[in-house]
Design a protein around this motif. Structure first.
Motif, short mmCIF file in Angstrom:
data_model
loop_
_atom_site.label_atom_id
_atom_site.label_comp_id
_atom_site.label_asym_id
_atom_site.label_seq_id
_atom_site.Cartn_x
_atom_site.Cartn_y
_atom_site.Cartn_z
N ARG A 127 0.81 -1.22 0.00
CA ARG A 127 0.00 0.00 0.00
C ARG A 127 0.84 1.27 0.00
NH1 ARG A 127 -5.85 -0.06 0.20
NH2 ARG A 127 -6.51 -2.07 1.03
N PHE A 128 2.08 1.17 0.44
CA PHE A 128 2.91 2.36 0.60
C PHE A 128 3.92 2.53 -0.54
CE2 PHE A 128 1.53 0.95 4.78
CZ PHE A 128 0.90 2.10 5.24
N ALA A 129 3.81 1.70 -1.54
CA ALA A 129 4.71 1.82 -2.69
C ALA A 129 4.30 3.00 -3.56
CB ALA A 129 4.71 0.53 -3.51
N THR A 130 5.27 3.81 -3.93
CA THR A 130 5.04 4.97 -4.81
C THR A 130 6.14 4.97 -5.87
OG1 THR A 130 6.42 6.48 -3.52
CG2 THR A 130 4.11 6.26 -2.84
N PRO A 131 5.98 5.81 -6.89
CA PRO A 131 7.05 5.87 -7.91
C PRO A 131 8.42 6.24 -7.33
CG PRO A 131 5.06 6.89 -8.75
CD PRO A 131 4.81 6.60 -7.32
N THR A 132 8.42 6.98 -6.23
CA THR A 132 9.72 7.36 -5.63
C THR A 132 10.10 6.46 -4.46
OG1 THR A 132 8.59 8.95 -4.20
CG2 THR A 132 9.42 9.76 -6.32
#
Length: 396
Positions: A127-132
């Motif tokens: 859930r906490f994965a982002t492009p950065t």
């Protein structure tokens, strides 16, 4: 023994922790996060059971604890929800919190009310994965469930209730007109607990009639036996004064009526019927010269010989007021219970995340005692690293 009060502690289940996991598949050396969410904690639910008569069972069991939610796992597997726990009580039970506030009132068979809600499950690291932030090495821990100390209070549901001085013949009358078989003897205070009976009409209609222990002057202030059971009169739609005609019938009626008024709960405003019992013991039919709009009818009968009992039994169906009908709009349904749950307190302004080395605290800075309790509940162990702001501490 008849028990109409009990104290219990309810504790809903904690939510499961979110999964902290990464893909480890063949030919995928640096797979992304795939931790699933934790399951929701179980609820503690009160259920009105028509087969239960009182609260005796809670003498041996006071703690009701629901199941914890399962943890999230790899491959985005969601944790299982925790098992709910049912608190089965008689119909007519009220739930009161520590501050004396009414939480719920279950008055219909099979009515269900949630007493303590389970905590939400933590979010997995996916859930906490982002492009950065492609490889988050943390996941939320589950939230704690609600818990509370509660009191159960049983108030019997009866269409009519028999009231009177000790040895007036209430138990004998109930045995004559219903399927109840209360203890009957020729001494006062034979009845030491409320008794319910069902009265049936030839056309199939039924009424529930309650007999409570005999009242004495000062009952509303705690004298005698009956004061403990005056609460069981609160739901009755008709009060039946049973009076022994061998004494002063007007004085007996006024004594009980005064105690009802002193108790409160609008008992002195209920419709009444007066039963002059034991007419076989007097030479002349008794007179009852009381003019009161609450008194719907006066009966003279003898439970010993049966004289006049059948007339009273038949008339009872017409004397009990009909239940008020609440208008319902098309498509709507009436609730079969009432809930008075106060607004839940605001939760903590921080969340705890599980990392690969311990725990991370994010949000508003908690005080030391609050943080310690939250970490302990999250499963912190000696030696775990705890990140709080820019500091890294070791859990001791």
């Amino acid at each position: 023994m008849f028990h109409d009060r009990a104290r219990i502690r309810v504790r809903a289940g904690r939510g499961g922790d979110g999964g902290l996991s990464f893909r480890r598949e063949k030919h995928v050396p640096k797979g992304g996060p795939d931790g699933g969410d934790g399951g929701r904690g179980g609820d503690v639910v009160i259920v009105a059971d028509p087969d239960r008569r009182d609260l005796t069972g809670f003498r041996t069991r006071q703690l009701f604890e629901a199941g914890r939610g399962g943890p999230g796992r790899g491959r985005l597997k969601h944790g299982a929800d925790g098992d709910d726990v049912q608190v089965r009580v008689p119909v007519g039970t009220q739930v009161v919190d520590e501050d004396g506030r009414l939480v719920a009132d279950v008055t219909s068979p099979s009515a269900r009310v949630v007493l303590a809600r389970g905590g939400g499950g933590g979010r997995g690291n996916k859930r906490f994965a982002t492009p950065t932030r492609r490889a988050p090495r943390f996941a939320e821990t589950g939230l704690p469930g609600e818990e509370a100390e509660l009191e159960l209070r049983l108030k019997l549901l009866a269409d009519a209730a028999l009231v009177g001085l000790p040895n007036a013949g209430k138990s004998s009358l109930l045995a004559r007109i219903s399927n109840a078989r209360p203890k009957v003897a020729d001494y006062p205070f034979t009845t030491v607990a409320p008794v319910l009976g069902t009265v049936e009409a030839p056309d199939g209609r039924q009424l529930t009639v309650a007999d409570v222990p005999g009242l004495i002057e000062g009952a509303s202030e705690g004298l005698g036996l009956g004061h403990e059971f005056l609460a069981h009169l609160e739901r009755a739609r008709l009060l039946v004064h049973v009076i022994d005609v061998s004494g002063d019938v007007v004085a007996a009626w006024r004594t009980i009526d005064r105690e009802l008024a002193e108790y409160g709960a609008a008992l002195d405003e209920r419709p009444q019927a007066v039963v002059l019992n034991k007419i076989d013991l007097v030479a002349e039919m008794p007179d009852f010269p009381v003019d009161d709009p609450r008194i719907l009818r006066v009966f003279a009968l003898s439970c010993a010989t049966g004289a006049g009992v059948e007339d009273f039994r038949r008339a009872l169906f017409g004397l009990v007021p009909q239940e008020p009908r609440v208008p319902v709009e098309p498509g709507e349904e009436l609730a079969d219970f009432l809930v008075y749950r106060p607004r839940p307190p605001r939760g903590p302004g921080f969340r705890i995340f599980r990392t690969d080395r311990g725990f991370k605290v994010m949000g508003e800075a908690p005080d030391e005692e609050e943080l310690e309790a939250a970490l302990r509940a999250a499963g912190a162990r000696k030696g775990d690293e705890v990140e709080v702001g820019d500091e890294t501490l070791e859990w001791a």
